[in-house]
Design a protein around this motif. Structure first.
Motif, PDB file in Angstrom:
ATOM      1  N   THR A  33      46.347 -37.895 -17.993  1.00 45.29           N
ATOM      2  CA  THR A  33      46.524 -38.090 -16.551  1.00 45.29           C
ATOM      3  C   THR A  33      47.372 -36.968 -15.965  1.00 45.29           C
ATOM      4  OG1 THR A  33      46.245 -40.497 -16.543  1.00 45.29           O
ATOM      5  CG2 THR A  33      47.658 -39.576 -14.836  1.00 45.29           C
ATOM      6  N   GLN A  34      48.431 -36.605 -16.658  1.00 49.66           N
ATOM      7  CA  GLN A  34      49.312 -35.551 -16.151  1.00 49.66           C
ATOM      8  C   GLN A  34      48.615 -34.191 -16.162  1.00 49.66           C
ATOM      9  OE1 GLN A  34      53.079 -35.777 -18.212  1.00 49.66           O
ATOM     10  NE2 GLN A  34      53.417 -37.903 -17.607  1.00 49.66           N
ATOM     11  N   GLN A  65      46.829 -41.405 -23.200  1.00 48.20           N
ATOM     12  CA  GLN A  65      46.260 -41.464 -21.858  1.00 48.20           C
ATOM     13  C   GLN A  65      47.172 -40.857 -20.790  1.00 48.20           C
ATOM     14  OE1 GLN A  65      47.672 -43.789 -19.471  1.00 48.20           O
ATOM     15  NE2 GLN A  65      49.210 -44.527 -20.934  1.00 48.20           N
ATOM     16  N   GLU A  66      48.484 -41.072 -20.861  1.00 45.17           N
ATOM     17  CA  GLU A  66      49.353 -40.595 -19.786  1.00 45.17           C
ATOM     18  C   GLU A  66      49.431 -39.073 -19.751  1.00 45.17           C
ATOM     19  OE1 GLU A  66      51.377 -40.368 -16.468  1.00 45.17           O
ATOM     20  OE2 GLU A  66      50.542 -42.245 -17.265  1.00 45.17           O
ATOM     21  N   SER A  73      46.351 -34.177 -13.224  1.00 42.10           N
ATOM     22  CA  SER A  73      47.130 -34.097 -11.978  1.00 42.10           C
ATOM     23  C   SER A  73      47.556 -32.662 -11.685  1.00 42.10           C
ATOM     24  CB  SER A  73      48.357 -35.006 -12.086  1.00 42.10           C
ATOM     25  OG  SER A  73      47.993 -36.353 -12.298  1.00 42.10           O
ATOM     26  N   ALA A 132      42.957 -39.589 -11.314  1.00 40.42           N
ATOM     27  CA  ALA A 132      43.562 -39.139 -12.579  1.00 40.42           C
ATOM     28  C   ALA A 132      44.138 -40.275 -13.413  1.00 40.42           C
ATOM     29  CB  ALA A 132      44.665 -38.108 -12.302  1.00 40.42           C
ATOM     30  N   ALA A 133      44.565 -41.358 -12.784  1.00 44.73           N
ATOM     31  CA  ALA A 133      45.365 -42.366 -13.488  1.00 44.73           C
ATOM     32  C   ALA A 133      44.577 -43.202 -14.488  1.00 44.73           C
ATOM     33  CB  ALA A 133      46.059 -43.276 -12.471  1.00 44.73           C
ATOM     34  N   ASN A 134      43.508 -43.831 -14.055  1.00 41.93           N
ATOM     35  CA  ASN A 134      42.894 -44.872 -14.880  1.00 41.93           C
ATOM     36  C   ASN A 134      41.839 -44.426 -15.896  1.00 41.93           C
ATOM     37  OD1 ASN A 134      44.509 -46.896 -13.900  1.00 41.93           O
ATOM     38  ND2 ASN A 134      43.054 -47.553 -12.330  1.00 41.93           N
ATOM     39  N   LYS A 177      50.363 -48.184 -17.146  1.00 42.86           N
ATOM     40  CA  LYS A 177      50.727 -46.905 -16.540  1.00 42.86           C
ATOM     41  C   LYS A 177      52.221 -46.870 -16.202  1.00 42.86           C
ATOM     42  CE  LYS A 177      48.167 -44.111 -15.968  1.00 42.86           C
ATOM     43  NZ  LYS A 177      47.612 -43.074 -16.883  1.00 42.86           N
ATOM     44  N   VAL A 226      46.203 -38.371  -7.792  1.00 38.72           N
ATOM     45  CA  VAL A 226      46.777 -38.867  -9.043  1.00 38.72           C
ATOM     46  C   VAL A 226      46.363 -40.311  -9.255  1.00 38.72           C
ATOM     47  CG1 VAL A 226      48.904 -39.411 -10.284  1.00 38.72           C
ATOM     48  CG2 VAL A 226      48.715 -37.261  -9.020  1.00 38.72           C
ATOM     49  N   GLN A 227      46.551 -41.138  -8.241  1.00 43.25           N
ATOM     50  CA  GLN A 227      46.192 -42.547  -8.370  1.00 43.25           C
ATOM     51  C   GLN A 227      44.696 -42.773  -8.240  1.00 43.25           C
ATOM     52  OE1 GLN A 227      48.310 -44.860  -9.375  1.00 43.25           O
ATOM     53  NE2 GLN A 227      49.805 -43.201  -9.481  1.00 43.25           N
TER      54      GLN A 227
END
Length: 392
Positions: A229-230, A225-226, A233, A128-130, A151, A124-125
């Motif tokens: 990311t999810q 964006q979030e 993930s 996937a995150a950035n 984030k 995730v970090q």
């Protein structure tokens, strides 16, 4: 204070549902295509009513969310949506693929290097995150800065508006949302005045005020964006878990990575539900709907939100057994439908498929360190908080 900041809602475990829950895809699609009867005005309301103390924290930041895009049911919506859509055209999305792939490849290579040293990695970090945040900001012509804070603010705001925080936690989240809003307002003022083309000065030329641009930007900078990311993930978790019929080595091909992303979009997307409210007395599937009644629309799968009937949940689970191999599962509602359909749908799917592909190609032979991680479980958002893998 904006009316978009409170709503009567039940709490998990109370057995009381403040919404009429709709699961049939045809019925959900009909609601989304009847804006004259079903308004998005409640789409951004806080599920847990905000306390007076939380409201005062937000007021100090001049926090306000007038309805501009996702919750806008007025005649101004179409013009504003057209401005925003100009930043997400198919041509612009396609042109970003090399940049997306470059970021994904760099992130995956760093993760592979850490794994090669014998350690574990939280995907995730690590991957996937950035990238989704960088891509979104670049596409909108906005500065790529303060990503860790963005984030954190994003997750906190999702919990504040779509979660069930207790009183103390709500105050923490309100402080975070206020900090985000102050930061956002500074960026809006800066980039409205910029000579370089960007979303904020385009909206200002369209006639939006600073509070209106902030309102649009608040949720767009989160959703843009979030939620991607999810999605990434969840896809990586299911891939590492091996429960969706596509192996890690198969996902190292672009086609299989895309198939897996589409399967997740259909069965457990990062935005499984959305809300509407009846504007007037009407009928739906032959049943009377009273003006003011709130609807919870299931967009993908069945996710056991607190008030889901057991029988319905079991029936939905039977439709999507965990060992199914991804195929041509329809996912047309994953991004909504109608005049409020997600403008970033194609971008999100592309980003997720590319990140999953590059991650599977760079990292060989992994297994989950924890097969039962903590999940983000909000009314309309879900994903594993961590996807920790180790050498297989």
């Amino acid at each position: 204070m904006s009316a978009a900041m409170s709503a009567e809602a039940g709490l998990p475990g109370t057995g009381r549902c403040p919404y009429r829950v709709l699961r049939n895809p045809d019925t959900v699609r009909e609601v989304l295509h009847r804006p004259q009867d079903f308004s998005p005005a409640n789409a951004l309301l806080a599920v847990t009513p905000l306390s007076g103390q939380a409201l005062r924290i937000l007021q100090k930041a001049r926090f306000a969310l007038p309805p501009i895009l996702a919750s806008n049911d007025t005649e101004t919506h179409a013009g504003i949506r057209k401005v925003v859509a100009g930043f997400f055209t198919p041509a612009r999305v396609a042109a970003m693929e090399p940049r997306i792939r470059g970021l994904a490849r760099e992130s995956a290579a760093r993760a592979a290097k850490r794994l090669a040293s014998g350690g574990s990695v939280d995907l995730v970090q690590a991957v996937a995150a950035n990238p989704p945040a960088v891509i979104m900001l670049e596409m909108l012509g906005l500065p790529v800065r303060d990503l860790p804070a963005l984030k954190t603010w994003s997750l906190d705001s999702l919990e504040l508006f779509w979660g069930w925080p207790d009183a103390d936690r709500q105050l923490e989240l309100a402080h975070s949302a206020a900090d985000f809003y102050r930061w956002l307002r500074e960026v809006v003022v800066e980039f409205v005045a910029s000579a370089e083309p960007n979303l904020f000065n385009a909206l200002a030329r369209h006639g939006l005020s600073t509070p209106e641009i902030c309102s649009l930007g608040y949720f767009l900078l989160i959703a843009g964006q979030e939620t991607t990311t999810q999605l990434i993930s969840t896809t990586l978790f299911r891939l590492a878990e091996g429960s969706r019929g596509i192996s890690w080595s198969e996902a190292a091909t672009a086609l299989k990575a895309r198939d897996l992303v589409r399967h997740v979009l259909a069965t457990e997307s990062s935005v499984p539900t959305w809300r509407r409210v009846a504007i007037q007395d009407t009928y739906l599937d032959g049943r009377a709907i009273a003006a003011g009644e709130e609807l919870l629309l299931e967009l993908t799968g069945n996710h056991g939100f607190p008030w889901a009937e057991t029988a319905a949940a079991e029936a939905a689970d039977a439709d999507h057994p965990g060992t199914d191999r991804p195929g041509p599962t329809p996912y047309g509602l994953a991004f909504g439908s109608g005049i409020h359909r997600c403008l970033g749908a194609k971008l999100a799917e592309l980003e997720a498929a590319v990140v999953v592909h590059e991650t599977a190609a760079a990292i060989k032979g992994v297994r989950l360190h924890n097969s039962n991680p903590d999940w983000i479980r909000l009314l309309s958002f879900q994903a594993p908080r961590t996807v920790v893998v180790e050498p297989g």
